[in-house]
Write an enzyme that holds these catalytic residues in place. Structure first.
Site, PDB file in Angstrom:
ATOM      1  CB  SER A 181      -0.809   0.106   1.193  1.00 13.99           C
ATOM      2  OG  SER A 181      -1.487   1.127   1.257  1.00 13.99           O
ATOM      3  CG  HIS A 195      -3.980  -1.426  -1.851  1.00 14.64           C
ATOM      4  ND1 HIS A 195      -5.024  -2.509  -2.113  1.00 14.64           N
ATOM      5  CD2 HIS A 195      -4.316  -0.633  -0.755  1.00 14.64           C
ATOM      6  CE1 HIS A 195      -5.989  -1.982  -1.386  1.00 14.64           C
ATOM      7  NE2 HIS A 195      -5.838  -1.018  -0.617  1.00 14.64           N
ATOM      8  CG  ASP A 252      -5.264   2.528   0.654  1.00 11.81           C
ATOM      9  OD1 ASP A 252      -6.131   1.755   0.462  1.00 11.81           O
ATOM     10  OD2 ASP A 252      -4.477   2.405   1.282  1.00 11.81           O
ATOM     11  CG  MET A 301      -8.351   7.059   1.889  1.00  8.10           C
ATOM     12  SD  MET A 301      -7.801   7.262   3.433  1.00  8.10           S
ATOM     13  CE  MET A 301      -6.752   5.780   3.391  1.00  8.10           C
ATOM     14  CG  HIS A 310      -9.601   0.132  -0.897  1.00  7.52           C
ATOM     15  ND1 HIS A 310      -8.968  -0.032   0.490  1.00  7.52           N
ATOM     16  CD2 HIS A 310     -10.736   0.363  -0.631  1.00  7.52           C
ATOM     17  CE1 HIS A 310     -10.073  -0.290   1.162  1.00  7.52           C
ATOM     18  NE2 HIS A 310     -11.341   0.028   0.683  1.00  7.52           N
ATOM     19  CG  MET A 344     -11.171   3.475   1.698  1.00  3.42           C
ATOM     20  SD  MET A 344     -10.007   3.310   2.995  1.00  3.42           S
ATOM     21  CE  MET A 344      -8.497   3.203   1.483  1.00  3.42           C
ATOM     22  CG  MET A 397     -12.080  -2.534   4.915  1.00 10.64           C
ATOM     23  SD  MET A 397     -10.509  -2.169   4.158  1.00 10.64           S
ATOM     24  CE  MET A 397      -9.463  -1.126   5.200  1.00 10.64           C
ATOM     25  CG  ASP A 416      -6.166  -2.577   3.247  1.00 10.89           C
ATOM     26  OD1 ASP A 416      -5.367  -2.425   3.959  1.00 10.89           O
ATOM     27  OD2 ASP A 416      -6.752  -1.889   2.437  1.00 10.89           O
TER      28      ASP A 416
END
Length: 228
Positions: free
Chosen positions: A8, A31, A33, A35, A64, A66, A135, A173
């Site tokens: 990540s 990965h 993230d 957000m 991913h 979010m 998660m 994760d």
């Protein structure tokens, strides 16, 4: 399926993302993230950075999301170069339609569940997915401690996958490290997101290799395998 490691970049140096991506090019995925400071209380990066990362590394990107309104934004991440796009079922308006759209655009479709979200209500959706993400911390921040109470949920999810004979990857994760990855693999996970365990190491590439070896050893002895 052999275990896969997805470092990540949330734990990487954001001022050196291209170099940090190259530092783990032996990984199966990178990965990313995303957000939005709405669905989770943190703000990271978006489509332009994903486009740049896709040009900077040969490692496929595992995005991913979010974020709120993934139905609107997820397809743009496929267009930006992501090989896999994960949306949160808690934020999606039409998860089946969204998964099909992600697949139609050429990426793997993945759905994520927060720790308090049970998997059982979504059993009928599993054939529409390429991966399910459990998660193992509350989403929003890196470096959190692994929640052991998620292990039974991982096991139940693996049972559902086996029940329907699906070739569905099961990703975990949050808090994945040398001290937790074997428990995750034994419970049924086969794709592992690791942030600080990789980027906090003196040699990130070696950390990826070591985590993969641990996951492979644990998977080889796991009771959920068909021949066990």
């Amino acid at each position: 399926m052999a275990p896969q490691i997805s470092p990540s970049i949330l734990s990487a140096d954001f001022a050196r993302l291209a170099e940090e991506a190259k530092a783990v090019e032996g990984a199966d995925w990178l990965h990313v993230d995303v957000m939005d400071n709405h669905f989770v209380p943190n703000l990271t990066l978006g489509v332009p950075v994903v486009e740049s990362l896709a040009r900077a590394t040969d490692t496929p990107l595992d995005c991913h999301l979010m974020i709120e309104a993934p139905d609107r934004w997820a397809p743009q991440y496929v267009e930006a170069g992501a090989g896999s796009v994960t949306f949160h079922v808690e934020a999606a308006t039409a998860p089946v339609r969204l998964a099909r759209e992600i697949r139609a655009k050429g990426a793997r479709a993945s759905m994520a569940l927060r720790p308090a979200t049970p998997v059982e209500p979504y059993e009928d959706l599993l054939p529409e997915l390429d991966m399910l993400l459990i998660m193992t911390v509350e989403p929003g921040f890196g470096g959190q401690a692994f929640l052991d109470i998620m292990l039974p949920k991982i096991r139940r999810t693996r049972e559902l996958i086996s029940k329907h004979g699906l070739e569905l990857w099961l990703q975990v994760d949050g808090g994945v490290s040398a001290s937790t990855i074997e428990r995750c693999a034994d419970a049924g996970a086969d794709v592992f997101v690791a942030g600080s365990a990789v980027y906090g190491a003196s040699d990130p590439a070696e950390a990826v290799r070591a985590l993969r070896a641990q996951a492979e050893a644990a998977t080889g002895k796991a009771s959920w395998l068909p021949d066990h």
